[in-house]
Design an enzyme around this catalytic site. Structure first.
Site, mmCIF file in Angstrom:
data_model
loop_
_atom_site.group_PDB
_atom_site.id
_atom_site.type_symbol
_atom_site.label_atom_id
_atom_site.label_comp_id
_atom_site.label_asym_id
_atom_site.label_seq_id
_atom_site.Cartn_x
_atom_site.Cartn_y
_atom_site.Cartn_z
ATOM 1 N N ALA A 97 1.022 -1.160 0.054
ATOM 2 C CA ALA A 97 0.103 0.006 -0.011
ATOM 3 C C ALA A 97 0.929 1.264 -0.068
ATOM 4 O O ALA A 97 2.081 1.240 0.158
ATOM 5 C CB ALA A 97 -0.852 -0.015 1.125
ATOM 6 N N GLU A 108 0.951 5.807 1.135
ATOM 7 C CA GLU A 108 0.167 6.621 2.027
ATOM 8 C C GLU A 108 -0.099 7.999 1.441
ATOM 9 O O GLU A 108 -0.041 8.835 1.953
ATOM 10 C CB GLU A 108 1.046 6.815 3.228
ATOM 11 C CG GLU A 108 2.601 7.414 3.130
ATOM 12 C CD GLU A 108 3.485 6.434 3.074
ATOM 13 O OE1 GLU A 108 4.804 7.178 3.039
ATOM 14 O OE2 GLU A 108 3.316 5.283 2.351
ATOM 15 N N GLU A 168 -1.167 2.724 6.777
ATOM 16 C CA GLU A 168 -1.209 4.057 5.976
ATOM 17 C C GLU A 168 -1.988 5.263 6.467
ATOM 18 O O GLU A 168 -1.402 6.274 6.120
ATOM 19 C CB GLU A 168 -1.958 3.666 4.546
ATOM 20 C CG GLU A 168 -1.368 2.309 3.820
ATOM 21 C CD GLU A 168 0.032 2.482 3.740
ATOM 22 O OE1 GLU A 168 0.615 3.469 3.429
ATOM 23 O OE2 GLU A 168 0.701 1.369 3.723
ATOM 24 N N HIS A 196 0.539 6.941 8.763
ATOM 25 C CA HIS A 196 1.379 8.026 7.839
ATOM 26 C C HIS A 196 0.694 9.243 7.707
ATOM 27 O O HIS A 196 1.616 10.159 7.144
ATOM 28 C CB HIS A 196 1.541 7.262 6.606
ATOM 29 C CG HIS A 196 2.707 6.339 6.634
ATOM 30 N ND1 HIS A 196 3.934 6.495 6.989
ATOM 31 C CD2 HIS A 196 2.757 4.872 5.919
ATOM 32 C CE1 HIS A 196 4.805 5.708 6.716
ATOM 33 N NE2 HIS A 196 4.118 4.604 6.039
#
Length: 938
Positions: free
Chosen positions: A305, A307, A341, A344
């Site tokens: 993933a 961010e 995420e 982040h």
């Protein structure tokens, strides 16, 4: 990282005021693409100019798979100069002009592709303090890789292939999408416009403010201006995705985007994102600064993933959840990746490391916050049961001499990519967890909030964090704080000094933590108990046959311990090579590193291990599950450095026949299974089968107690999947019989029969053993829209005995039509671990090396995962020579300097040393124990 490139470039710290080289240096300057001298000879950009604002218009064409654009960058000129140096990679640049107070002037452009740099040359000086803009037009192909502005595709349920275009800019790939100052410290605001066809939608970091119709039937979406941020966080996607939305209690709109056929798998992620964003908003005491947060499931995505601020992107398996078809581990994994995420958005986006050498300030914190946030928001997931595994994984690479400090100098893009590893993520999280335990959770929370508030929209280095965690009850800190902060400090003031286990002069957070972040590796603490006296010593734990490599290391170690006489956790800061502490009374046993909250191993000298083995045999629950897991890991790892005999470690493992806690059980497997994996790649069938038999016997009762259902807690369900899969792979007759029966029933129903989710891997693995079963599984893989089902089928197919199928899977994953290329690393590594496929995987890696490093990028986690995953179970000098021969044939441009290659050599050398020293001992021990069930020894 890897040794620095032997080039002219000199490391320039952004704060050091790098200047344009003067005329005397001209003879040393690089040569631009047109043959002229290029006026900048360093990898890092000069700091004479900073961007303030980007006006960016992008027009991707999803038919011709290319894009055009124009960018206008407002500049802050910090020193008089006539040269603007910025980044651009593999794009055609045209019509470059300077917009100055005096009017518009053309700029001459020089390109230096090796450093991805452009130099814009002005005939007149840009004066310090005056405002200027540069405007560039550009064109490029959508990237074939998984980074920059790249093309992706997906197949609809009716079989139609549709294209999308999406971005992945971390770490150094924004420069492949538009000309920019592509370093994290060059924060700016971005105003983005995207031109698209009416059949598509466009999304970006900020909400859309309007759509304008253009000639030719095109539409131009205008997005609101971003907050001040780094280029690697810019994102945009052009697709035909659908979305679902909700609003948090703080008023932030959350949307989850996915391809139309899978939009019904987004509900869980949407609820999780709402809950987690609200948690962080409250926990950090800093409002999320954007009006929306999108989560997009991308069909082609290399990492787990990303961010991007306001538009986080994910693999489909990392976001999509089907309550009827997804497993407990799917739920745990999806929730963790969303928590990571969204953490982040504060750690990384709001406060960003100044340069990639301190990447751990982003990634270590986000990994750590996964566990802090989920422990509170999703207590039913029991994330604490899984944190320890991250520290064990980090120690695996951190025990090699090729490891690197958490904070380490990097310059070029390959070195930067290599920072995204277990040291930055997992070791970063583990040392933060140790610091939190040392300071207290309350003091730690106050300190990190202070850090985030103090450095919002700025860039930081290590020391900024340590300063924020120091003197949190000083008057200055209290002025910055909140009610919770004031209450904590008032309470601490009321406590007598004797209740604190450290003195104030001892609490120098920077001095302590510099020993954990500025040197590689971790300490081994040796404990020897003599009566009431406990002698302590520390050294670097290093898997090597060169003792000189362990010299010169010293840590400040926050030790914790408990004894047979007291379950209270006692604390002691070990600052020196050796020290002594005294117990109030003699004890039967002592356990250091309680719950393994510290990032260090412990060796119990003298009779220490024997007393612990006795404790585990007769009363293992006197210690927590994490304590038991850490003892298993420590004792087997100590065998590899010659501190403990293998039979001592195996004697300790006998207690596992009574173990039920997931971390201890899985760590038992984690230490024992690699022993027979080494044998599978050598001609040692008798010993290999003895070892496999010992492990099955050890866990037989636990395996046979497992229900073939989806009942129990998340940890119980994850453990069930693990145990049944192991038992079936190891041909445990009750497991094979049950799985065969279920697979045949499922196949006869054409896959419509509902299987308990937790047992599907075991069932699929048995089914994949026959050509007919494998082909049936592949057909279901090809047609299912459930991402978790697809993932489990893919994994099961790689465990087959059928070599032609294994080879075909790797080839198809590389082509990327029926199997996604994003899954190639997983497929290659799984085939490499398969006793019927390991040679195929190594041959495939060599034959397709140049294609794969282009697709996945040099230094990326995907490449190192394949290199280590395919080679790390070899243990012969012949194979080491074959592997060396291949990697030695590479050039620097094709990866010869990557750290993972050095790690590979070290790992195989360690395997050779281990097998030479221990296989005879292992054989003798197994012969002694093979005729009696493990519990008879207890």
């Amino acid at each position: 990282m890897f040794p620095l490139l032997l080039v002219l470039f000199v490391s320039i710290h952004p704060s050091s005021g790098a200047q344009i080289p003067n005329q005397d240096q001209a003879k040393q300057l690089p040569v631009a693409a047109n043959g002229e001298p290029f006026p900048w000879d360093r990898m890092r950009l000069p700091v004479t100019i900073s961007p303030l604002h980007y006006d960016l218009t992008i027009h991707p064409n999803l038919t011709s798979l290319d894009f055009t654009g124009v960018v206008r960058i407002s500049l802050d000129v910090k020193e008089d100069t006539s040269i603007v140096v910025l980044h651009a990679k593999q794009m055609h640049i045209s019509n470059v002009v300077l917009l100055a107070p005096e009017g518009v002037r053309p700029l001459r452009v020089l390109e230096y592709p090796q450093s991805h740099q452009l130099a814009l040359l002005s005939e007149s000086v840009l004066t310090k303090g005056r405002k200027y803009e540069v405007q560039l037009e550009f064109a490029a192909n959508l990237s074939d890789s998984f980074h920059g502005f790249y093309k992706g595709s997906y197949r609809t349920s009716s079989g139609e292939v549709r294209a999308i275009a999406s971005t992945q800019f971390e770490a150094t790939f924004a420069r492949g999408a538009f000309p920019c100052f592509d370093e994290p410290a060059f924060k700016a605001n971005f105003t983005i416009r995207i031109i698209r066809e009416p059949r598509h939608i466009a999304i970006s970091n900020m909400p859309k403010v309007k759509t304008v119709e253009l000639p030719g039937g095109l539409l131009e979406d205008h997005f609101d201006t971003t907050v001040k941020m780094s280029t690697y966080l810019v994102a945009y996607i052009v697709s035909d995705f659908l979305s679902v939305s909700k609003t948090t209690k703080h008023g932030v709109k959350i949307s989850v985007y996915a391809v139309p056929d899978k939009i019904d798998q987004t509900a869980f992620a949407l609820d999780a994102a709402v809950k987690l964003l609200d948690f962080y908003d409250d926990y950090f005491d800093i409002p999320y600064p954007l009006p929306k947060q999108d989560l997009a499931a991308i069909p082609d995505f290399q990492s787990g993933a990303m961010e991007n601020w306001g538009l986080t992107t994910y693999r489909e398996t990392g976001l999509l959840f089907d309550p009827d078809r997804s497993s407990a581990s799917d739920k745990l994994g999806i929730t963790k990746v969303i928590a990571h995420e969204l953490a982040h958005q504060w750690f990384g986006n709001l406060v960003t490391m100044e340069w990639w050498n301190d990447l751990w300030l982003n990634e270590g914190f986000a990994k750590f916050m996964e566990f802090i946030s989920l422990d509170i928001t999703y207590p039913e997931l029991h994330v604490d049961d899984f944190f320890l595994g991250k520290c064990f994984e980090a120690m695996e690479v951190d025990s090699l001499s090729s490891s690197h400090p958490v904070s380490t100098p990097v310059e070029n893009p390959t070195q930067i990519q290599e920072m995204f590893d277990d040291v930055s993520y997992d070791k970063g999280a583990c040392i933060l967890n140790m610091l939190r335990d040392f300071l207290s959770p309350e003091a730690f929370e106050i300190g990190i909030i202070r850090y985030l508030k103090r450095y919002s929209y700025q860039n930081t280095v290590n020391s900024h964090l340590w300063e924020s965690l120091t003197d949190i009850c000083s008057s200055d800190a209290l002025d910055e704080g909140r009610l919770k902060h004031t209450e904590f400090c008032s309470k601490r003031k009321l406590q007598s000094g004797s209740s604190k286990w450290y003195s104030d002069d001892e609490l120098d957070v920077k001095t302590i933590m510099d020993t954990w972040t500025l040197q590689e590796g971790f300490p081994l603490v040796t404990v020897e108990v003599k009566g009431r006296e406990v002698r302590l010593s520390q050294e670097r734990f290093l898997r090597t046959d060169d003792p000189s490599l362990t010299e010169g290391f010293l840590w400040q170690i926050p030790l914790t311990y408990m004894t047979s006489a007291s379950s209270t956790v006692h604390r002691f800061l070990l600052k020196t090579k050796m020290d002594v502490l005294y117990l109030p009374e003699e004890v039967d046993w002592v356990k250091f590193n309680v719950n393994m909250s510290g990032y260090y191993m412990v060796h119990y000298a003298g009779e220490g291990w024997n007393s612990i083995i006795k404790l585990l045999q007769y009363n293992h629950t006197a210690l927590s599950g994490n304590d038991r897991a850490s003892l298993i890991q420590n004792v087997f790892q100590l065998v590899s450095v010659g501190k403990v005999r293998l039979d001592t470690a195996l004697d300790l493992s006998l207690y596992l026949s009574k173990e039920t806690q997931i971390m201890a059980v899985t760590q038992g497997f984690g230490e024992l299974v690699p022993l027979y994996k080494l044998m599978e790649k050598r001609d040692m069938t008798v010993l290999e089968n003895q070892m496999k038999g010992y492990i099955v016997d050890l866990f037989r009762d636990l395996i046979d107690r497992q229900e073939w259902s989806d009942s129990g807690s998340v940890s119980e369900r994850v453990l069930r999947s693990y145990l049944l899969l192991f038992a079936c792979v190891r041909n445990h007759p009750p497991c094979v019989a049950k799985a065969t029966k279920l697979f045949n029933q499922w196949k006869d129903s054409d896959g419509t029969m509902s299987l308990p989710v937790d047992i599907t891997m075991a069932v699929f693995v048995i089914g994949a053993r026959t050509p007919e079963g494998w082909d049936f599984l592949f057909e279901k893989y090809r047609t299912t829209l459930q991402m978790s089902v697809k993932s489990r089928i893919k994994s099961a197919m790689t465990v087959t005995y059928l070599k032609d199928k294994l080879k075909w899977m790797m080839e198809q994953s590389l082509i990327g039509e029926v199997m996604k290329t994003q899954d190639l690393p997983d497929v290659v590594v799984s085939v490499g671990r398969n006793p019927h496929g390991y040679k195929l995987a190594w041959d495939f890696l060599r034959a397709n090396w140049h294609t794969m490093i282009k697709k996945f990028d040099l230094g990326s986690n995907s490449v190192s995962y394949m290199v280590l995953g395919v080679t790390n179970q070899y243990s012969t000098r012949e194979m080491l020579q074959e592997i060396r021969s291949f990697f030695d044939s590479l050039t620097e441009e094709t990866g010869s300097k990557m750290r993972c290659i050095q790690q590979t050599y070290e790992t195989i050398e360690d395997n050779i040393r281990w097998t030479d020293a221990n296989f005879p001992l292992l054989e003798a021990w197994l012969n002694k124990h093979q005729h009696k069930p493990p519990h008879e020894d207890l």
